[in-house]
Design an enzyme around this catalytic site. Sequence first.
Site, PDB file in Angstrom:
ATOM      1  N   GLY A  92       0.784  -1.232   0.000  1.00 30.10           N
ATOM      2  CA  GLY A  92       0.000   0.000   0.000  1.00 30.10           C
ATOM      3  C   GLY A  92       0.812   1.277   0.000  1.00 30.10           C
ATOM      4  O   GLY A  92       0.333   2.310   0.467  1.00 30.10           O
ATOM      5  N   LYS A  93       2.025   1.252  -0.549  1.00 33.14           N
ATOM      6  CA  LYS A  93       2.836   2.460  -0.569  1.00 33.14           C
ATOM      7  C   LYS A  93       2.227   3.515  -1.486  1.00 33.14           C
ATOM      8  O   LYS A  93       2.121   4.687  -1.117  1.00 33.14           O
ATOM      9  CB  LYS A  93       4.267   2.121  -1.009  1.00 33.14           C
ATOM     10  CG  LYS A  93       4.980   1.188  -0.046  1.00 33.14           C
ATOM     11  CD  LYS A  93       6.420   0.936  -0.427  1.00 33.14           C
ATOM     12  CE  LYS A  93       6.568   0.095  -1.669  1.00 33.14           C
ATOM     13  NZ  LYS A  93       6.088  -1.288  -1.501  1.00 33.14           N
ATOM     14  N   THR A  94       1.811   3.081  -2.660  1.00 33.30           N
ATOM     15  CA  THR A  94       1.191   4.020  -3.597  1.00 33.30           C
ATOM     16  C   THR A  94      -0.113   4.557  -3.033  1.00 33.30           C
ATOM     17  O   THR A  94      -0.389   5.757  -3.099  1.00 33.30           O
ATOM     18  CB  THR A  94       0.929   3.330  -4.949  1.00 33.30           C
ATOM     19  OG1 THR A  94       2.133   2.720  -5.391  1.00 33.30           O
ATOM     20  CG2 THR A  94       0.443   4.323  -5.986  1.00 33.30           C
ATOM     21  N   GLU A 104       1.623 -36.543  -0.401  1.00 30.49           N
ATOM     22  CA  GLU A 104       1.036 -35.530   0.487  1.00 30.49           C
ATOM     23  C   GLU A 104       0.794 -36.101   1.882  1.00 30.49           C
ATOM     24  O   GLU A 104       1.001 -35.410   2.883  1.00 30.49           O
ATOM     25  CB  GLU A 104      -0.281 -34.994  -0.090  1.00 30.49           C
ATOM     26  CG  GLU A 104      -0.171 -34.357  -1.475  1.00 30.49           C
ATOM     27  CD  GLU A 104       0.931 -33.335  -1.610  1.00 30.49           C
ATOM     28  OE1 GLU A 104       1.265 -32.656  -0.619  1.00 30.49           O
ATOM     29  OE2 GLU A 104       1.500 -33.219  -2.722  1.00 30.49           O
ATOM     30  N   ASP A 141      10.071 -29.532  -3.269  1.00 35.14           N
ATOM     31  CA  ASP A 141      10.304 -29.801  -1.845  1.00 35.14           C
ATOM     32  C   ASP A 141      11.797 -29.785  -1.545  1.00 35.14           C
ATOM     33  O   ASP A 141      12.254 -29.202  -0.561  1.00 35.14           O
ATOM     34  CB  ASP A 141       9.751 -31.182  -1.469  1.00 35.14           C
ATOM     35  CG  ASP A 141       8.229 -31.264  -1.625  1.00 35.14           C
ATOM     36  OD1 ASP A 141       7.582 -30.208  -1.587  1.00 35.14           O
ATOM     37  OD2 ASP A 141       7.720 -32.396  -1.776  1.00 35.14           O
TER      38      ASP A 141
HETATM   39  C1  NHX Z   1       5.792 -32.065 -13.603  1.00 33.09           C
HETATM   40  N1  NHX Z   1       4.633 -31.338 -11.659  1.00 33.09           N
HETATM   41  O1  NHX Z   1       6.495 -31.094 -13.568  1.00 33.09           O
HETATM   42  C2  NHX Z   1       4.504 -32.108 -12.843  1.00 33.09           C
HETATM   43  C3  NHX Z   1       3.380 -31.553 -13.648  1.00 33.09           C
HETATM   44  C4  NHX Z   1       5.014 -35.026  -6.205  1.00 33.09           C
HETATM   45  C5  NHX Z   1       2.582 -35.289  -6.405  1.00 33.09           C
HETATM   46  N2  NHX Z   1       6.151 -33.125 -14.304  1.00 33.09           N
HETATM   47  O2  NHX Z   1       5.622 -31.359  -3.526  1.00 33.09           O
HETATM   48  O3  NHX Z   1       3.316 -31.242  -8.034  1.00 33.09           O
HETATM   49  O4  NHX Z   1       5.791 -32.880 -10.561  1.00 33.09           O
HETATM   50  O5  NHX Z   1       3.725 -31.622  -1.802  1.00 33.09           O
HETATM   51  C6  NHX Z   1       5.952 -24.386  -6.915  1.00 33.09           C
HETATM   52  C7  NHX Z   1       5.030 -25.272  -6.386  1.00 33.09           C
HETATM   53  C8  NHX Z   1       7.731 -27.905  -9.676  1.00 33.09           C
HETATM   54  C9  NHX Z   1       6.864 -24.820  -7.878  1.00 33.09           C
HETATM   55  C10 NHX Z   1       5.032 -26.585  -6.813  1.00 33.09           C
HETATM   56  C11 NHX Z   1       7.764 -26.587  -9.261  1.00 33.09           C
HETATM   57  C12 NHX Z   1       5.922 -28.330  -8.209  1.00 33.09           C
HETATM   58  C13 NHX Z   1       4.219 -30.816  -5.296  1.00 33.09           C
HETATM   59  C14 NHX Z   1       6.849 -30.160  -9.692  1.00 33.09           C
HETATM   60  C15 NHX Z   1       3.501 -33.089  -5.867  1.00 33.09           C
HETATM   61  N3  NHX Z   1       3.520 -31.238  -3.083  1.00 33.09           N
HETATM   62  N4  NHX Z   1       5.491 -31.370  -8.231  1.00 33.09           N
HETATM   63  C16 NHX Z   1       4.514 -31.161  -3.901  1.00 33.09           C
HETATM   64  C17 NHX Z   1       4.367 -31.531  -7.571  1.00 33.09           C
HETATM   65  C18 NHX Z   1       5.321 -31.791 -10.607  1.00 33.09           C
HETATM   66  C19 NHX Z   1       6.822 -28.780  -9.167  1.00 33.09           C
HETATM   67  C20 NHX Z   1       6.862 -26.126  -8.299  1.00 33.09           C
HETATM   68  C21 NHX Z   1       5.942 -27.008  -7.779  1.00 33.09           C
HETATM   69  C22 NHX Z   1       3.740 -34.341  -6.635  1.00 33.09           C
HETATM   70  C23 NHX Z   1       4.499 -32.018  -6.161  1.00 33.09           C
HETATM   71  C24 NHX Z   1       5.525 -30.793  -9.527  1.00 33.09           C
HETATM   72 ZN    ZN Z   2       5.723 -32.349  -1.808  1.00 33.30          ZN
END
Ligand code: NHX
Ligand code: ZN
Length: 599
Positions: free
Chosen positions: A201-203, A418, A493
Site C-alpha cells: 500500500g505504498k502508492t 502428500e 520440496d
Molecule cells: C511435472 N509437476 O512437472 C509435474 C506436472 C510429487 C505429487 N512433471 O511437492 O506437483 O511434478 O507436496 C511451486 C510449487 C515444480 C513450484 C510446486 C515446481 C511443483 C508438489 C513439480 C507433488 N507437493 N510437483 C509437492 C508436484 C510436478 C513442481 C513447483 C511445484 C507431486 C508435487 C511438480
Molecule cells: Zn511435496
Amino acid sequence: MFSGQHRRLALIATAGVLALGAIIYFIATTQRDSTKEIAFSDFLRLVESGGVAEVMFADQAIDATLRSGAHVMTVPPVGYVAANPTLVPDLVRRQIRIVVRHPAEPGAYNLGALALAAAFLGLVGFTLYRVTSGRIPSLENKPRLASQDTAPITFKDVAGVDEAKDEVKEIVDFLKAPERFAAIGGRIPKGVLLVGPPGTGKTLLARSMAGEAGVPFLLSSGADFVEMYAGVGASRVRKLFREASRHKSCIIFIDELDAVGRRRGGNSLSHEEREQTLNQLLVEMDGFATRQGIVVVAATNRPDILDPALLRPGRVDRQVMVGCPDLKGREAILGVHCRKVALDGTVELRAIARGTPGLSGADLANLVNEAALLAARAGREKVTTADLEAARDKVLMGVERRSLALTEAERVNCAYHEAGHAVVAALLPHADPLHKVTIIPRGRALGVTMQLPEQDRHTHTKDYLQAQIAILMGGRVAEELFMNHMTSGASNDIERATDIAQKMVCELGMSSLGPMAFRHGSEDRPFTLSEDSARRVDSEVREIVMHGYHVAHDLLGSNREAVRALAAQLLEVESLDGSEILTILQSNGAPVQNGATAG
Ligand code: NHX
Ligand code: ZN
C-alpha cells in the site's frame, strides 16, 4: 534499459547494417568508376582526332562515348562551354551526337543510388526499432496526474498501516498550509521514502496523503526514467518537476525509486545514463524551496541499494516503513475491501484475518474480490464465510486445476506424497498446525499440503526450521517407503528444504560452523567465501537436510498405518482439512503432537 541479450542483439544488428551499407557504397562507387575520368585537354584531342561518338553535358561534367564504345568523362574549366560558343557547332560539324541532361532531373544512375540510400536508411530505422522492442521513447512523456473525476482517496481508505499513517500526517498538515509552516521557520522534509515489500500500500498511502491535503498528485515511476537514450531520463525528471512547480503545492510520487536511485559508480553498461538521471533528480530536489509546497514521496523495497546522496538531509531524508499487516491490520484491510461487497451477516472477518498470515494488502484485496466472484458464480446474493475461505485457499495455494487428467498411478503417488508431508507435520511438536491437504492440482503443483501458523510469526526457532525441512522430506520419503520409487515431483520440496538449510548455515548461524555470515562477494561487498569455508558450508547444509530426511523416515516408518489410511482417504475425497486429518491419524494410532488450524 537493455539486458545483456538485447545489447548483443543490438550489436549484431548494427554490425549487419554497417556491413550492408559498406557493400552498397562499394557497388555505387565502382559503378561510378567504370566511367574513366580523363584530362580536359585529352578530351579535346579525342574530339579533334574523331574518336568521339557522343557527348553528354551533365551539370558540371561532360560524359563522352567513344567510337570504340568506351565511356569517359571530363570536367571542363569553369565557364569554358559558355566562353567557347564554337564548341557546339564544332561538335555538330564532326557529326558527334549531343545530349544535354536537364540539371534538375537526376539520371537513372542517381535514381538508383537514391533508392539504395532510402532503403539503407529504412533498414537502419527498422533495425533500431526492432532492437528497442518498438519502444521508441517519447520525450513528451508526461507524468500522470491522478484523475480528478474519481473521489479522492483519503486516510479512511488506507487500513493496516497505522504507524506509517501517523508518520506522514505531519507532511499532510504542511501541504494544507505551507505558508504557516514557513512563517514559523520549521524545516519540513522535502522528501519521504516509503519502504516496504510490494503490495503493502505504498502508492495508496501516497495517494491518500494528496487526498487528505487536497493537493494534486503527480504519479511517476523510477522505471520511466531509465532509458537507453542518453539524456532522456534526465529530461523527464526536469519535466516532472516543472509540471510540479505549476501547482501551488503538490505531491510528486516516484514509485520504484531504486530503478533510478541505485548507488552510483557501478559498472553496469547503462550506468552512465542512470547516473545522469539521478544527478538531475538531486539537482531538482535541491532546487525547489520547501515553501513552494512540493513534497516528493518515493517508494522502494530496497532502501539498502539507494545512493546515499538521495537520503541526505534536504532530500529524501525521512523513511517510513510500510510493512505487511499484522492480524489487526489484516482485519481492518478486509473491512475496507468488504465495504463494497455484500457480506453475509455471519462472516467474521477476524477469523479470516487469522487465517491469512503473511498476506499483503494487495493479496487481501485480491482475496475479497475472488470471494465475490465465487459467490456470484454460485448465484448467491451475499458473500459467505465459505466463499472467503475458498478464495483464501486460491490466493495462498493457487488456482485449482480439476481438469488436469492424472493417471491413476500419479494420483496414488500424489496421495502418498502428500500424506507423507502431513503425517510428519502432525507428529512434530514444533511444526505449524495443518490447515489442509489436497490432491486436486493447484497452480504448478499436483498436490498440496498446507500449514498455517496459529499466530503471526516474525521469527523462527531452529526447531521450527528443522521441522519444516523434515516435513518437506516427508513427501519423497513416503514415495520411497510406500511406492518403492522416487519421482521428479519432489523437486520443489528438495529445493525449498535446501534453501532453508543453506540459510540456517550461511545467515542464521544455526550450524556447527557458528554464528557467522557466509556469503559470496558482490559488487559492493568484496568479501568472498574461502574455498575451505565453501566446502564446510556444503557439508553442513547436507548434514541438516539429511537429518530432516532421517527424521521423516523414522516417523513414517513407524506410523505406516496412519499414512496408508490418510492416503486412502485422500484418494477418496481429494481434500481434507486439518481436523479431519488429525482424526484419521489418531484413529490409526499416530501420536499427534499439534492441533489443526481452523478453517
Ligand atoms: C511435472 N509437476 O512437472 C509435474 C506436472 C510429487 C505429487 N512433471 O511437492 O506437483 O511434478 O507436496 C511451486 C510449487 C515444480 C513450484 C510446486 C515446481 C511443483 C508438489 C513439480 C507433488 N507437493 N510437483 C509437492 C508436484 C510436478 C513442481 C513447483 C511445484 C507431486 C508435487 C511438480
Ligand atoms: Zn511435496
